[in-house]
Design a protein around this motif. Structure first.
Motif, short mmCIF file in Angstrom:
data_model
loop_
_atom_site.label_atom_id
_atom_site.label_comp_id
_atom_site.label_asym_id
_atom_site.label_seq_id
_atom_site.Cartn_x
_atom_site.Cartn_y
_atom_site.Cartn_z
N GLU A 149 -9.69 59.45 6.77
CA GLU A 149 -8.47 59.08 7.50
C GLU A 149 -8.44 57.59 7.82
O GLU A 149 -7.39 56.96 7.74
CB GLU A 149 -8.34 59.92 8.77
CG GLU A 149 -7.89 61.36 8.52
CD GLU A 149 -6.62 61.41 7.68
OE1 GLU A 149 -5.62 60.75 8.04
OE2 GLU A 149 -6.62 62.09 6.63
N ARG A 200 -7.56 55.87 4.57
CA ARG A 200 -6.15 56.07 4.21
C ARG A 200 -5.24 55.13 5.00
O ARG A 200 -4.34 54.49 4.43
CB ARG A 200 -5.74 57.52 4.45
CG ARG A 200 -6.33 58.50 3.45
CD ARG A 200 -5.82 59.91 3.69
NE ARG A 200 -6.45 60.83 2.75
CZ ARG A 200 -7.32 61.79 3.08
NH1 ARG A 200 -7.62 61.97 4.37
NH2 ARG A 200 -7.86 62.56 2.18
N ARG A 211 -3.13 52.30 2.97
CA ARG A 211 -1.67 52.38 3.04
C ARG A 211 -1.08 51.11 3.63
O ARG A 211 -0.06 50.59 3.16
CB ARG A 211 -1.25 53.59 3.87
CG ARG A 211 -1.41 54.92 3.16
CD ARG A 211 -1.20 56.08 4.11
NE ARG A 211 -1.36 57.36 3.43
CZ ARG A 211 -1.85 58.45 4.01
NH1 ARG A 211 -2.21 58.41 5.29
NH2 ARG A 211 -1.96 59.58 3.33
N ARG A 252 -1.21 48.38 1.05
CA ARG A 252 -0.22 48.55 -0.02
C ARG A 252 1.16 48.02 0.38
O ARG A 252 1.92 47.57 -0.48
CB ARG A 252 -0.11 50.03 -0.40
CG ARG A 252 -1.22 50.51 -1.31
CD ARG A 252 -1.00 51.95 -1.75
NE ARG A 252 -1.95 52.31 -2.82
CZ ARG A 252 -1.96 53.48 -3.45
NH1 ARG A 252 -1.08 54.41 -3.12
NH2 ARG A 252 -2.84 53.72 -4.40
N SER A 259 6.23 58.54 -8.20
CA SER A 259 5.63 57.65 -7.20
C SER A 259 6.59 57.36 -6.05
O SER A 259 7.80 57.32 -6.22
CB SER A 259 5.20 56.34 -7.86
OG SER A 259 6.30 55.74 -8.53
N ARG A 260 6.01 57.14 -4.89
CA ARG A 260 6.74 56.64 -3.74
C ARG A 260 6.72 55.11 -3.80
O ARG A 260 5.97 54.53 -4.60
CB ARG A 260 6.12 57.14 -2.45
CG ARG A 260 6.08 58.67 -2.37
CD ARG A 260 5.57 59.14 -1.04
NE ARG A 260 5.30 60.57 -1.07
CZ ARG A 260 5.25 61.33 0.00
NH1 ARG A 260 5.46 60.81 1.19
NH2 ARG A 260 4.99 62.62 -0.10
N GLU A 319 3.34 53.20 -3.87
CA GLU A 319 2.32 53.70 -4.79
C GLU A 319 2.41 52.98 -6.14
O GLU A 319 3.46 52.40 -6.48
CB GLU A 319 2.52 55.19 -5.02
CG GLU A 319 2.17 56.07 -3.85
CD GLU A 319 2.30 57.54 -4.20
OE1 GLU A 319 1.29 58.25 -4.09
OE2 GLU A 319 3.40 57.98 -4.59
N LEU A 355 -5.28 57.05 -3.57
CA LEU A 355 -5.31 55.84 -2.75
C LEU A 355 -6.48 54.96 -3.13
O LEU A 355 -6.46 53.74 -2.91
CB LEU A 355 -5.41 56.22 -1.26
CG LEU A 355 -4.11 56.73 -0.64
CD1 LEU A 355 -4.39 57.42 0.69
CD2 LEU A 355 -3.13 55.58 -0.44
N GLY A 368 -7.43 61.03 -1.98
CA GLY A 368 -6.04 61.42 -2.06
C GLY A 368 -5.29 61.13 -0.78
O GLY A 368 -5.80 60.48 0.14
N GLN A 369 -4.08 61.66 -0.70
CA GLN A 369 -3.22 61.38 0.44
C GLN A 369 -3.58 62.21 1.68
O GLN A 369 -3.10 61.92 2.77
CB GLN A 369 -1.76 61.63 0.07
CG GLN A 369 -1.22 60.69 -0.99
CD GLN A 369 -0.93 59.29 -0.45
OE1 GLN A 369 -1.09 59.02 0.73
NE2 GLN A 369 -0.50 58.40 -1.33
#
Length: 226
Positions: free
Chosen positions: A27, A30, A34, A37, A73-74, A77, A148, A158-159
């Motif tokens: 966590e 992540r 994020r 990014r 993709s978002r 991403e 990620l 992963g997410q």
């Protein structure tokens, strides 16, 4: 690719402290990745999407596949829009996730960018065609999955929802799993290993905008006592 990893390590989020449980460490990573990014501009993201597709054109498992399971993709991403259109243009059948209620897994075929719509708030765009069932992934010759981060053991971050870990276990044995990450999201496991849990599914290769590399399968995570 090895030089790229060293060059980017100074800019690599790694907020993991000794004694953290794997789930807690994931966590923290992540959140950091994020946030990192979001610093990439839309122009750079668009350029990277083309570069990702160019590199994937050179990956034999993707280039030669009749059926590819991948994702939409978002915004922050690694972009897959160019990839989807190229696959479709050469006659490849493309399977995309359809997120059912709760943690339900399903797939549907890509029918063009205009068909992709956000079916529910917060979810990535999905195709509108008929759902093919969770086991449709067994038809895929290769899976291009989101991540990620990845390390050079084959551990994928992963997410956090577990959707892909559950889906990847349904793929045919031996089907390669390829992840798309930005260069600074490739971790050297000898210095900055990614947290690994029992349910995590290893990946076989990673792709960045500058190239791709096969990976060894990591050793399984140790079973937790109790």
């Amino acid at each position: 690719m090895r030089g790229d990893r060293k060059e980017n390590s100074a800019h690599q989020p790694y907020p993991i402290l000794g004694g953290m449980e794997p789930a807690e460490a994931k966590e923290e990573l992540r959140r950091a990745i994020r946030s990192h990014r979001t610093e990439r501009s839309p122009r750079l993201r668009d350029e990277a999407a083309v570069a990702f597709a160019d590199v994937l054109d050179t990956v034999p498992a993707v280039r030669d596949a009749a059926v590819v399971a991948t994702y939409v993709s978002r915004p922050t991403e690694p972009g897959t829009g160019v990839l989807l259109d190229r696959l479709a243009a050469r006659g490849t059948r493309v399977l995309l996730p359809v997120l059912g209620a709760g943690l339900a897994r399903d797939w549907a075929e890509y029918a063009g960018a205009d068909d992709l719509l956000e079916r529910a708030p917060g979810r990535p765009p999905e195709p509108s065609g008929p759902a093919l069932g969770a086991d449709a992934i067994t038809q895929a010759d290769v899976v291009v999955a989101p991540a990620l981060a990845v390390d050079n053991r084959g551990v994928r971050l992963g997410q956090g929802g577990g959707w892909y870990d559950r889906s990847l276990k349904m793929a045919r044995p031996g089907v390669p799993v390829v992840v798309l990450v930005f260069p600074e999201e490739v971790y050297d496991a000898t210095e900055r290993p990614l947290p690994l849990e029992e349910h995590d599914v290893p990946v076989h290769a990673f792709v960045t905008p500058t190239g791709w590399q096969p990976l060894p399968a990591p050793a399984p995570a140790p079973a937790r006592a109790g």
